[in-house]
Structures are given as C-alpha cells and as structure tokens.
Design an enzyme around this catalytic site. Structure first.
Site, PDB file in Angstrom:
ATOM      1  N   ASP A 199       0.839  -1.195   0.000  1.00 42.18           N
ATOM      2  CA  ASP A 199       0.000   0.000   0.000  1.00 42.18           C
ATOM      3  C   ASP A 199       0.881   1.255   0.000  1.00 42.18           C
ATOM      4  O   ASP A 199       1.738   1.404   0.875  1.00 42.18           O
ATOM      5  CB  ASP A 199      -0.889  -0.019   1.253  1.00 42.18           C
ATOM      6  CG  ASP A 199      -1.970   1.047   1.249  1.00 42.18           C
ATOM      7  OD1 ASP A 199      -1.733   2.154   0.727  1.00 42.18           O
ATOM      8  OD2 ASP A 199      -3.057   0.780   1.785  1.00 42.18           O
ATOM      9  N   GLY A 246      -1.665  -4.380  -3.089  1.00 42.44           N
ATOM     10  CA  GLY A 246      -1.650  -2.969  -2.784  1.00 42.44           C
ATOM     11  C   GLY A 246      -2.783  -2.507  -1.886  1.00 42.44           C
ATOM     12  O   GLY A 246      -3.272  -3.254  -1.030  1.00 42.44           O
ATOM     13  N   HIS A 247      -3.218  -1.265  -2.109  1.00 45.24           N
ATOM     14  CA  HIS A 247      -4.198  -0.588  -1.259  1.00 45.24           C
ATOM     15  C   HIS A 247      -5.553  -1.306  -1.281  1.00 45.24           C
ATOM     16  O   HIS A 247      -6.117  -1.607  -0.232  1.00 45.24           O
ATOM     17  CB  HIS A 247      -4.331   0.849  -1.773  1.00 45.24           C
ATOM     18  CG  HIS A 247      -5.187   1.748  -0.949  1.00 45.24           C
ATOM     19  ND1 HIS A 247      -4.911   2.044   0.369  1.00 45.24           N
ATOM     20  CD2 HIS A 247      -6.329   2.437  -1.261  1.00 45.24           C
ATOM     21  CE1 HIS A 247      -5.834   2.887   0.828  1.00 45.24           C
ATOM     22  NE2 HIS A 247      -6.699   3.127  -0.129  1.00 45.24           N
ATOM     23  N   PHE A 248      -6.061  -1.576  -2.470  1.00 40.09           N
ATOM     24  CA  PHE A 248      -7.359  -2.238  -2.614  1.00 40.09           C
ATOM     25  C   PHE A 248      -7.152  -3.757  -2.626  1.00 40.09           C
ATOM     26  O   PHE A 248      -7.322  -4.424  -3.642  1.00 40.09           O
ATOM     27  CB  PHE A 248      -8.060  -1.769  -3.889  1.00 40.09           C
ATOM     28  CG  PHE A 248      -8.675  -0.399  -3.772  1.00 40.09           C
ATOM     29  CD1 PHE A 248      -9.926  -0.231  -3.207  1.00 40.09           C
ATOM     30  CD2 PHE A 248      -7.995   0.720  -4.220  1.00 40.09           C
ATOM     31  CE1 PHE A 248     -10.499   1.034  -3.096  1.00 40.09           C
ATOM     32  CE2 PHE A 248      -8.559   1.985  -4.108  1.00 40.09           C
ATOM     33  CZ  PHE A 248      -9.817   2.142  -3.541  1.00 40.09           C
TER      34      PHE A 248
END
Length: 284
Positions: free
Chosen positions: A237, A263-265
């Site tokens: 992230d 990552g983030h999602f």
C-alpha cells in the site's frame, strides 16, 4: 447463490444506501469502505461470507449511492460522517457487530467503537490505519495542506482526484495488474466526476488531520477493551504502511496480523484469502 439486497435507510433525514446479505440470525458484520470508493468494493467479499454473517455495507455520506448534500447543507468532516453511520447502525438494528474498516472506513469505525465499545464484537482492519507510523510519505502533500490551508495547497491536492490516480491506487503494488477488474476503477471515477464531488473530497483531505489527532484515543480504546482484531493488509500500500498493521499488536497483543502481497485495494486481488482469514477468526 447469495442474494444481495440493495436498500436505502432514512437516517434522521439523511439517505444512506446499503447492501445487505445473510440471515439476520447470524453474527452481524458491518463493512465500511474507503476513498474514493463505495460499498461496491465489497462485491467479491460479500458472497464469500454471507453464509456465516449478516452483512451490511453502507455507502458513506457523500460517496456512492448515499446522499451527497451540498457543502452548505452538510459539513463534510469525519466526525459528521461517523455520526451518520453510528445512527445508521441503530436504524438497521445492528446492536452488536464486527466492523470491517478500510481506509476512510477506519476513522469512521474507530470513532463508533470508541464511543460504543459494548457494541463491537470484533474488528477487521484492511489497510485501516490508527498509528502515525502507518502513514507513508504519500501523505506529504495532504500534510502540507493541514499545516497551511492555502488555496494553492488545496488546489495541489486535485491531482489525487484525477482518473489516472484512481487507476494507480488500484494497481500500485499489485504483482499481476490483469487481476484487477476495471469496473471498480470506472465506477469510482464516475462518482468522483459528479458536480461538487471534488470540493467535498478536498474538504475531507483537510479534515483527515482530525483522525490523526484521535489516534491516541483509538489506541486507548484498543488497550482498554482489547477487541478481537484481525489486520489483513496489502503490504505494498503506498499510503498505509505495513508498520501500521504491526502496530495493533502493541495495544492488542493477541491481534492477528496477516500481510498480503498486494496494494491498497487488497480485496481486488485477495478477496478469497481475506474471507478465509475472517472466517478463521470470527466464524465460530
């Protein structure tokens, strides 16, 4: 086959759209999304958990299909968003529930947990930060706006609202970007492109400093009440660092921290693994 129902609740005159699945006899699970998304981010997760939980996933005020009043009619702060969602849980009769928090959902859910600790049966934090060490240098332009709320610093943040930035948020740190559906990206960009949406989001960027100021209170809640906590974290992230996941163990020694190479999602690539972790910890 899981049936998801799409409803709107009247929360003291504020219309909150939400997704609902699972039998009301099952343990309750509240899913709180983040920026710049909406409850649709849980589209893969909900069917994987609906046999085990009664799930409700609202769109936060100003996001998705929930009401997006003009800024002179609703002051877009995280306090106000949390107050609406707090009342929402009462309207839908979620009296005790596990709360899944992601990104903006974290300061929303943690406010509710600190206010009503007796209502929280557990926490799933998916890149939902509560520690200063979890904030990356990617926050520096927003920090500059906190320090000096000039028009120049505010306008500089519009880059975070560009369609290509949404695409980057979904794909940065993902080993195989072909695993990321374009649908969520397109829908988030549609919502961001609505008239007035950019200034609402800029207001929330400015108010995010209120969340950082509350980190000591959130941490005091963790230490005092020690809720069952599962952190499922996309370790690549660009905004919320792995250190933010590990930090939960400082206040909740029994916290279960699981890192994923994404990552983030994280749900875009690891919904099956995250659902499995939630069932491991909470589906008993």
């Amino acid at each position: 086959m899981t049936t998801i129902q799409y409803r709107t609740a009247d929360v003291d005159g504020f219309q909150v759209f939400y997704r609902e699945a699972g039998s009301p006899t099952l343990p309750k699970l509240l899913l709180l999304h983040g920026f710049p998304s909406a409850g649709h981010m849980f589209r893969d997760l909900i069917p994987l958990l609906a046999e085990h939980f009664h799930i409700i996933a609202p769109d936060l005020p100003g996001f998705g299909q929930s009401a997006m009043p003009a800024r002179d009619a609703f002051h877009y702060t995280f306090d106000n968003i949390a107050n609406v969602i707090d009342r929402f849980t009462e309207v839908v009769q979620f009296d005790r529930f596990i709360v899944y928090v992601f990104d903006y959902g974290a300061p929303t859910g943690f406010r509710i947990a600190a206010k009503h600790p007796e209502r929280i049966a557990g926490i799933v934090s998916q890149n939902g930060n509560a520690y200063v060490e979890g904030l990356s240098e990617g926050w520096n332009p927003i920090r500059a706006y906190w320090t000096d709320a000039s028009e120049e610093n505010r306008q500089a943040l519009r880059a975070f609202l560009a369609p290509e930035t949404t695409q980057w948020q979904y794909t940065h740190g993902v080993a195989d970007t072909t695993a990321v559906s374009p649908d969520g990206i397109a829908l988030d960009n549609y919502y961001l492109a609505r008239p007035g949406a950019h200034d609402i989001q800029l207001d929330l960027f400015g108010d995010y400093q209120s969340n950082v100021a509350l980190y000591p209170q959130f941490q005091a809640y963790f230490r005092t009440h020690k809720p069952r906590l599962l952190a499922v974290w996309g370790k690549n992230d660009p905004f919320f660092l792995q250190a933010g996941a590990e930090a939960f163990k400082r206040d909740i020694p029994g916290a279960d921290v699981r890192l994923f190479d994404t990552g983030h999602f994280a749900l875009e690539t690891h919904a099956v693994e995250i659902a499995s972790a939630i069932k491991d910890v909470f589906a008993h």
